[in-house]
Design a protein around this motif. Sequence first.
Motif, PDB file in Angstrom:
ATOM      1  N   GLY A 165      32.624  25.019  40.590  1.00 49.91           N
ATOM      2  CA  GLY A 165      31.741  25.729  41.504  1.00 49.91           C
ATOM      3  C   GLY A 165      32.119  27.194  41.674  1.00 49.91           C
ATOM      4  N   TYR A 166      33.436  27.473  41.671  1.00 44.47           N
ATOM      5  CA  TYR A 166      33.880  28.869  41.780  1.00 44.47           C
ATOM      6  C   TYR A 166      33.472  29.668  40.538  1.00 44.47           C
ATOM      7  CZ  TYR A 166      36.716  26.927  45.578  1.00 44.47           C
ATOM      8  OH  TYR A 166      37.124  26.288  46.722  1.00 44.47           O
ATOM      9  N   VAL A 167      33.520  29.013  39.377  1.00 44.65           N
ATOM     10  CA  VAL A 167      33.116  29.681  38.134  1.00 44.65           C
ATOM     11  C   VAL A 167      31.623  29.994  38.170  1.00 44.65           C
ATOM     12  CG1 VAL A 167      32.932  29.446  35.625  1.00 44.65           C
ATOM     13  CG2 VAL A 167      34.953  28.527  36.817  1.00 44.65           C
ATOM     14  N   VAL A 168      30.846  28.992  38.542  1.00 46.54           N
ATOM     15  CA  VAL A 168      29.390  29.179  38.598  1.00 46.54           C
ATOM     16  C   VAL A 168      29.042  30.291  39.590  1.00 46.54           C
ATOM     17  CG1 VAL A 168      27.219  28.066  39.295  1.00 46.54           C
ATOM     18  CG2 VAL A 168      28.885  26.806  37.880  1.00 46.54           C
ATOM     19  N   ALA A 183      37.108  45.432  50.563  1.00 48.52           N
ATOM     20  CA  ALA A 183      36.697  44.459  51.587  1.00 48.52           C
ATOM     21  C   ALA A 183      35.284  43.950  51.347  1.00 48.52           C
ATOM     22  CB  ALA A 183      36.809  45.089  52.978  1.00 48.52           C
ATOM     23  N   ALA A 184      34.411  44.803  50.868  1.00 46.77           N
ATOM     24  CA  ALA A 184      33.013  44.419  50.673  1.00 46.77           C
ATOM     25  C   ALA A 184      32.838  43.435  49.518  1.00 46.77           C
ATOM     26  CB  ALA A 184      32.159  45.661  50.427  1.00 46.77           C
ATOM     27  N   ASP A 185      33.864  43.311  48.682  1.00 47.34           N
ATOM     28  CA  ASP A 185      33.782  42.415  47.523  1.00 47.34           C
ATOM     29  C   ASP A 185      34.561  41.124  47.740  1.00 47.34           C
ATOM     30  OD1 ASP A 185      32.141  44.188  46.241  1.00 47.34           O
ATOM     31  OD2 ASP A 185      33.773  45.192  45.166  1.00 47.34           O
ATOM     32  N   LYS A 186      34.654  40.714  48.996  1.00 47.31           N
ATOM     33  CA  LYS A 186      35.421  39.506  49.348  1.00 47.31           C
ATOM     34  C   LYS A 186      34.917  38.269  48.597  1.00 47.31           C
ATOM     35  CE  LYS A 186      38.636  37.732  52.069  1.00 47.31           C
ATOM     36  NZ  LYS A 186      40.042  38.140  51.908  1.00 47.31           N
ATOM     37  N   GLY A 187      33.610  38.161  48.407  1.00 49.79           N
ATOM     38  CA  GLY A 187      33.067  37.003  47.700  1.00 49.79           C
ATOM     39  C   GLY A 187      33.540  36.960  46.258  1.00 49.79           C
ATOM     40  N   ILE A 188      33.564  38.104  45.615  1.00 50.04           N
ATOM     41  CA  ILE A 188      34.036  38.172  44.226  1.00 50.04           C
ATOM     42  C   ILE A 188      35.527  37.865  44.188  1.00 50.04           C
ATOM     43  CG2 ILE A 188      34.499  39.792  42.331  1.00 50.04           C
ATOM     44  CD1 ILE A 188      31.695  40.934  42.804  1.00 50.04           C
ATOM     45  N   PHE A 189      36.273  38.409  45.145  1.00 51.87           N
ATOM     46  CA  PHE A 189      37.708  38.086  45.189  1.00 51.87           C
ATOM     47  C   PHE A 189      37.920  36.586  45.396  1.00 51.87           C
ATOM     48  CE2 PHE A 189      41.453  36.967  47.616  1.00 51.87           C
ATOM     49  CZ  PHE A 189      42.440  37.346  46.706  1.00 51.87           C
ATOM     50  N   ASN A 190      37.251  36.017  46.391  1.00 56.78           N
ATOM     51  CA  ASN A 190      37.472  34.606  46.710  1.00 56.78           C
ATOM     52  C   ASN A 190      37.207  33.708  45.504  1.00 56.78           C
ATOM     53  OD1 ASN A 190      38.222  34.988  49.384  1.00 56.78           O
ATOM     54  ND2 ASN A 190      36.158  34.704  50.187  1.00 56.78           N
ATOM     55  N   ASN A 191      36.101  33.930  44.835  1.00 54.65           N
ATOM     56  CA  ASN A 191      35.742  33.050  43.723  1.00 54.65           C
ATOM     57  C   ASN A 191      36.595  33.290  42.491  1.00 54.65           C
ATOM     58  OD1 ASN A 191      33.281  31.258  44.472  1.00 54.65           O
ATOM     59  ND2 ASN A 191      32.891  33.241  45.436  1.00 54.65           N
ATOM     60  N   SER A 192      36.941  34.535  42.204  1.00 54.28           N
ATOM     61  CA  SER A 192      37.805  34.797  41.039  1.00 54.28           C
ATOM     62  C   SER A 192      39.220  34.282  41.289  1.00 54.28           C
ATOM     63  CB  SER A 192      37.814  36.290  40.687  1.00 54.28           C
ATOM     64  OG  SER A 192      38.265  37.084  41.774  1.00 54.28           O
ATOM     65  N   ALA A 193      39.742  34.514  42.489  1.00 56.99           N
ATOM     66  CA  ALA A 193      41.096  34.036  42.797  1.00 56.99           C
ATOM     67  C   ALA A 193      41.149  32.513  42.777  1.00 56.99           C
ATOM     68  CB  ALA A 193      41.544  34.564  44.163  1.00 56.99           C
ATOM     69  N   GLN A 194      40.092  31.866  43.251  1.00 54.99           N
ATOM     70  CA  GLN A 194      40.081  30.406  43.240  1.00 54.99           C
ATOM     71  C   GLN A 194      40.056  29.841  41.819  1.00 54.99           C
ATOM     72  OE1 GLN A 194      41.389  29.038  45.593  1.00 54.99           O
ATOM     73  NE2 GLN A 194      39.832  27.909  46.731  1.00 54.99           N
TER      74      GLN A 194
END
Length: 207
Positions: free
Chosen positions: A34-37, A64-75
């Motif tokens: 799901g994180y990849v998708v 800070a504004a790219d938190k979603g990209i950070f969260n999914n890439s880090a996961q």
Amino acid sequence: MSFELPPLPYAMDALAPHMSENTLSFHYGKHHNGYVVKLNTLVPGTKYEGMSLMDVIAESSKVAADKGIFNNSAQIWNHSFFWAGMSAAASAPSGRLAELIDSSFGSMADFKAKFLDVSANHFGSGYSWLTFEGGKLVLSSLGNAETPISSGGKPLLNCDVWEHAYYLDFQNLRPKFLETFFDTLVDWDVVASRLAAIEKDGSVAVY
Ligand code: MN
């Protein structure tokens, strides 16, 4: 080019009964995937397009504004690292790793007690992390998708303590999951090889 789900390094039932096929099929097949998708829906058209996963994690962690990209890439990275740190083969720390465990924590028993304490008492979702810092081993925990690699940390092992990591097998009993993980699932030979790579040239696993 889009990001891809890295292959699981063993069969879906390889860790059973300690981590069931059911847990792995959901955790790897649904959560990790799901994180990849999700990342592949967030990155196109941004400055992150065309970057390696490692660069996306490092760069998005600063915005800070790219938190979603950070969260999914880090996961994506955190889960690949978590899978690779486990195996069905019995192993135990030896050599340099065992020496560092003793000098950093006192003994293997003290190390295990500290791991259980840090991991069980982490509030909410996240991971506990064993890292190599200043010539010794350090146990800590980080929330949600936070990862030591975004700040140059040198991880040797992580344990996913999100409820999705243990709820199917252990329900709410996080301490039971942690004890099972530490006693039967950790591949200490992998931890030792990660330590050797870090001590040689500072490198950590790339996914
Ligand atoms: Mn997870």
